[in-house]
Scaffold this active site. Structure first.
Site, PDB file in Angstrom:
ATOM      1  CD  GLU A   1      32.788  38.163  47.849  1.00  0.00           C
ATOM      2  OE1 GLU A   1      33.796  37.467  47.859  1.00  0.00           O
ATOM      3  OE2 GLU A   1      32.059  38.295  46.859  1.00  0.00           O
TER       4      GLU A   1
ATOM      5  CB  SER B   1      42.012  41.628  46.553  1.00  0.00           C
ATOM      6  OG  SER B   1      41.409  42.197  45.402  1.00  0.00           O
TER       7      SER B   1
ATOM      8  N   GLY C   1      38.419  41.710  42.926  1.00  0.00           N
ATOM      9  CA  GLY C   1      39.149  41.661  41.662  1.00  0.00           C
ATOM     10  C   GLY C   1      39.950  42.916  41.373  1.00  0.00           C
TER      11      GLY C   1
HETATM   12  C1  PEP Z   1      35.047  36.949  44.548  1.00  0.00           C
HETATM   13  O1  PEP Z   1      34.952  36.508  43.429  1.00  0.00           O
HETATM   14  O2  PEP Z   1      34.137  36.740  45.336  1.00  0.00           O
HETATM   15  C2  PEP Z   1      36.248  37.697  44.916  1.00  0.00           C
HETATM   16  C3  PEP Z   1      36.349  38.145  46.135  1.00  0.00           C
HETATM   17  O3  PEP Z   1      37.207  37.879  43.953  1.00  0.00           O
HETATM   18  P1  PEP Z   1      38.739  38.326  44.190  1.00  0.00           P
HETATM   19  O4  PEP Z   1      39.277  37.409  45.254  1.00  0.00           O
HETATM   20  O5  PEP Z   1      39.398  38.104  42.860  1.00  0.00           O
HETATM   21  O6  PEP Z   1      38.727  39.749  44.612  1.00  0.00           O
END
Ligand code: PEP
Length: 254
Positions: free
Chosen positions: A169, A215, A175
């Site tokens: 990530e 996202s 987010g």
């Molecule tokens: C997450 O919470 O691990 C995440 C990737 O959030 P988002 O999909 O909102 O970016």
């Protein structure tokens, strides 16, 4: 084939009633998963038992905790121990989310301790890693992620490692509405697999599911998940809307 996983991370969102309704809507879809496909709902602690009973009759749908403590038990008011999760039959636990690393100063060493406790209790860890924007801009993302993997995972045996799900990530994509391109995701996932392969061999590295997070939404899931080393997604915002998350589930590789 490795497990292909759509994991929802609700974070600190939704009331109990809203969460129950969301699960009902998603499960009402009756989307049958293939043998290698899984859907996991990482819900707030007070909803774990409810969510577990919601998915109880669904093939390959599971729940996860969003965190656990790195000590076995003791005077840590407000914290949740791995043994507690085990005692209510929780099969997965997210650890090392960037929000926990950033706001709660979780270190790679603490995450190594969480991994040990989880694996001891046969709860599968979903281990998050990923670089901040400044590191990406400096072109040092590979070194950064490699250190996270080495310091938290490399004490595990090969058998233990096969029980771990990794979620890459990039912090700059969480987010923010800014998604890594499918090429950027594939490049990092292949790199992570090569790091695992050097330490554990190709067969073990090939068996580990590596999810992309940042996202993910209905509109980009197909392209991201079609990359050879992207084995699904860890999804925040878009997992809070049933139609979005159902489309993301349907985008998993068959
Ligand atoms: C997450 O919470 O691990 C995440 C990737 O959030 P988002 O999909 O909102 O970016």
């Amino acid at each position: 084939m490795r497990k292909q996983i759509a994991a929802a991370n609700w974070k600190m969102n939704l009331t109990y009633q809203q969460g129950e309704k969301l699960l009902d809507e998603i499960l009402h879809e009756k989307h049958a998963l293939g043998a290698q496909q899984q859907v996991i709902f990482a819900v707030p602690y007070p909803y774990l038992i409810m969510a577990k009973s919601e998915v109880a009759n669904e093939q390959n749908y599971f729940v996860a905790a969003q965190n656990c403590h790195h000590k076995k038990s003791g005077a840590y008011t407000g914290e949740i121990a791995v043994d507690m999760l085990k005692s209510i039959g929780i099969p997965y636990c997210v650890i090392g989310h960037s929000e926990r690393r950033e706001y709660f100063n979780e270190s790679n060493q603490e995450l190594a301790a969480k991994l040990d406790l989880l694996l001891e209790q046969e709860i599968q860890p979903i281990f998050c890693c990923g670089e901040p924007l400044s590191v990406r801009e400096a072109g040092n993302q590979n070194e950064f992620v490699e250190i996270q993997l080495k310091e938290s995972l490399f004490h595990l045996s090969a058998t233990q490692l096969t029980k771990v799900v990794i979620a890459y990530e990039p912090i700059w994509a969480i987010g923010t509405g800014k998604t890594a391109s499918s090429a950027q995701a594939q490049e990092m996932h292949a790199f992570i697999r090569s790091v695992l392969s050097k330490q554990y061999g190709a067969e073990v590295a090939d068996s580990v599911s590596i999810l992309y997070g940042g996202s993910v939404k209905a509109a980009n899931a197909d392209e991201l998940f079609s990359q050879p080393d992207v084995d699904g997604g860890l999804v925040g915002g878009a997992s809070l809307q049933s139609a979005e998350f159902i489309a993301i589930i349907k985008a998993l590789k068959k």
